[in-house]
Design an enzyme around this catalytic site. Structure first.
Site, short mmCIF file in Angstrom:
data_model
loop_
_atom_site.label_atom_id
_atom_site.label_comp_id
_atom_site.label_asym_id
_atom_site.label_seq_id
_atom_site.Cartn_x
_atom_site.Cartn_y
_atom_site.Cartn_z
N TYR A 227 0.85 -1.19 0.00
CA TYR A 227 0.00 0.00 0.00
C TYR A 227 0.89 1.24 0.00
O TYR A 227 1.70 1.44 0.91
CB TYR A 227 -0.92 0.02 1.22
CG TYR A 227 -2.01 -1.03 1.22
CD1 TYR A 227 -2.25 -1.85 0.12
CD2 TYR A 227 -2.82 -1.22 2.34
CE1 TYR A 227 -3.24 -2.81 0.12
CE2 TYR A 227 -3.83 -2.17 2.35
CZ TYR A 227 -4.03 -2.97 1.25
OH TYR A 227 -5.03 -3.93 1.26
N SER B 175 -13.71 -4.13 0.49
CA SER B 175 -14.69 -3.42 -0.35
C SER B 175 -16.12 -3.79 0.00
O SER B 175 -16.92 -4.14 -0.87
CB SER B 175 -14.43 -3.69 -1.84
OG SER B 175 -13.17 -3.19 -2.24
N PRO B 176 -16.50 -3.73 1.28
CA PRO B 176 -17.85 -4.14 1.69
C PRO B 176 -18.95 -3.21 1.16
O PRO B 176 -20.13 -3.59 1.18
CB PRO B 176 -17.79 -4.09 3.22
CG PRO B 176 -16.73 -3.07 3.51
CD PRO B 176 -15.70 -3.26 2.44
N LEU B 177 -18.57 -2.04 0.68
CA LEU B 177 -19.54 -1.11 0.10
C LEU B 177 -19.49 -1.12 -1.42
O LEU B 177 -19.86 -0.14 -2.07
CB LEU B 177 -19.29 0.31 0.64
CG LEU B 177 -19.50 0.47 2.15
CD1 LEU B 177 -19.11 1.87 2.59
CD2 LEU B 177 -20.95 0.18 2.52
N LEU C 293 -22.29 1.17 -3.41
CA LEU C 293 -23.47 0.90 -2.57
C LEU C 293 -23.84 2.06 -1.66
O LEU C 293 -24.88 2.01 -1.00
CB LEU C 293 -23.23 -0.36 -1.74
CG LEU C 293 -23.27 -1.67 -2.53
CD1 LEU C 293 -22.71 -2.84 -1.72
CD2 LEU C 293 -24.70 -1.98 -2.96
N LYS D 38 -23.93 6.96 -4.21
CA LYS D 38 -23.41 8.25 -4.70
C LYS D 38 -23.33 8.31 -6.22
O LYS D 38 -23.26 9.38 -6.81
CB LYS D 38 -22.03 8.54 -4.10
CG LYS D 38 -20.93 7.62 -4.60
CD LYS D 38 -19.55 8.08 -4.15
CE LYS D 38 -19.34 7.88 -2.68
NZ LYS D 38 -17.96 8.23 -2.26
#
Length: 327
Positions: free
Chosen positions: A53, A207-209, A214, A217
Site C-alpha cells: 500500500y 470493499s464491503p460497500l 453501494l 453516490k
C-alpha cells in the site's frame, strides 16, 4: 463496538476493521491520524494494511501514528505480504521474499510483531508448503501472532488450511481469509466462504460497500471528488456501474428510506452480519466517511429486508456450486 472471535481462534477483533489502502496516497498524515483516533475511540481494534500500500507508505504512516496517538496494545495490527510491484512478477510466495517482507513491514510499523500476518495472494510458481513454512516461522519466532490468507480461491484456501491442520503443534492453523464481499460481489459464497466456515477461518470482507457504489453516490452521476472520477481508481469502480448493480443499489436505497438510515448503513450491516464474517474492512478516505460507517453499530437489518436484499443480489449458482439434487 462489539468484538468477535477471528474464526475459531482466541483472537478477538472489532466487528468493523479500518483499512489503510488510501493512506500515504489519497489520505495524508493528518487525515489518517483523525481516522485512527476516531476508530479507536469508537472501540475499533482491527487495523489492516499491506506492504505494497503506497509502496510501504501506509505501513510507515501507521507506525508513526502508533508512536503517540493510539496505544499499540489496544490495536490488532494486520498486514500482508507476497504481492510485488514488478513488471515480470505480480506475486512472490517464496520463503525468502516473505520473511524479508515481514521484517521490512515490522521496521516500517515500528513494532516487533504483527497480530495477523496474511499472504496477499496465491503464488502458483512456488510450492505451497514452502509458502506456508514462512507463516509457521513467523509465528515460531514471535514476529506474527496469527496468520491468514487473502485472495485465495476455494480450492487454494482449502488446500492451504488443510495442510496446516495436518500437523497440529507444528504448523500454525490459518485464522482468516480476506476477500472482496458485498451485495455487489457475492462470488465468495460459491466455494470460499463454505470452505472458510468448515475449516474455522474468519472472513474479512474487503470493499464491503461495493467499491463505494453501494453508498448510492453514483446513482445519477459520478461525483467529481469520488474514486470513480479519479485517474487511478476509476477503472476499479467501473465494473460496478452497470445495470445489474444499479438494480441492487436501488433496492438498498429503498430499504434505507424505509429504515430512515443511509444506503451505506444498509449495505454495511448486510455484509457485517453475514454468516462466517468476522469484520468488514472499511476503506474510508476521510474521517467524516469513517464516522458515517462506524455509526452502523446500532443497526441490525429486519429479516424481511435482509431477505429482499438477498434475493435482488443473488448470484447465479449452478452445478457444482449447488448440490446436484436441487438442480
Amino acid at each position: 463496538m462489539e468484538q468477535r472471535h477471528l474464526g475459531r481462534t482466541g483472537l478477538r477483533v472489532s466487528r468493523l476493521g479500518l483499512g489503510t489502502l488510501n493512506w500515504a496516497r489519497d489520505t495524508g498524515e493528518q487525515d489518517a491520524a483523525e481516522q485512527l483516533k476516531t476508530f479507536w475511540e469508537a472501540g475499533g481494534t482491527l487495523v489492516d494494511t499491506a506492504d505494497i500500500y503506497a509502496d510501504g507508505g501506509a505501513e510507515y504512516l501507521l507506525g508513526r501514528l502508533l508512536e503517540g496517538l493510539v496505544p499499540r496494545h489496544d490495536l490488532v495490527i494486520a498486514t500482508k505480504a507476497g504481492s510485488v510491484l514488478a513488471a515480470d512478477r505480480r506475486v512472490d510466495g517464496s520463503r525468502r521474499h516473505l520473511l524479508a517482507a515481514l521484517d521490512a513491514s515490522l521496521a516500517r510499523l515500528g513494532t516487533d510483531h504483527v497480530d495477523l500476518w496474511q499472504l496477499h495472494s496465491f503464488d502458483p510458481g512456488t510450492p505451497l508448503e514452502e509458502t506456508l513454512q514462512a507463516l509457521d516461522q513467523a509465528v515460531a519466532t514471535g514476529r506474527a501472532r496469527y496468520v491468514g490468507v487473502s485472495n485465495f480461491s476455494g480450492w487454494q484456501l482449502a488446500k492451504a488450511a488443510t495442510w496446516q491442520l495436518t500437523a497440529p503443534g507444528v504448523r500454525t492453523a490459518l485464522a482468516s481469509t480476506q476477500m472482496e464481499y458485498s451485495l455487489l460481489q457475492r462470488g465468495v459464497e460459491r466455494e470460499v466462504l463454505p470452505a472458510a466456515r468448515d475449516l474455522g477461518l474468519g472472513l474479512l470482507p474487503s470493499s464491503p460497500l461495493g467499491r463505494g457504489v453501494l453508498t448510492a453516490k453514483y446513482r445519477h452521476a459520478t461525483p467529481a471528488d469520488s474514486r470513480g472520477a479519479s485517474e487511478h481508481l476509476a477503472a476499479f469502480v467501473a465494473p460496478y456501474l452497470d445495470e445489474t448493480a444499479s438494480r441492487v443499489v436501488d433496492a438498498v436505497a429503498t430499504a434505507a428510506d424505509g429504515l430512515a438510515v443511509t444506503p451505506l448503513h444498509v449495505a454495511l450491516a448486510w455484509v457485517r452480519d453475514r454468516p462466517g464474517v468476522s469484520a468488514p474492512i472499511l476503506g474510508a478516505r476521510t474521517a467524516q466517511q469513517l464516522r458515517a460507517s462506524l455509526s452502523v453499530e446500532a443497526l441490525s437489518l429486519p429479516d424481511e429486508i435482509r431477505r429482499a436484499l438477498d434475493d435482488v443480489s443473488a448470484p447465479v449458482h449452478h452445478y457444482p456450486d449447488h448440490d446436484w439434487s436441487t438442480l
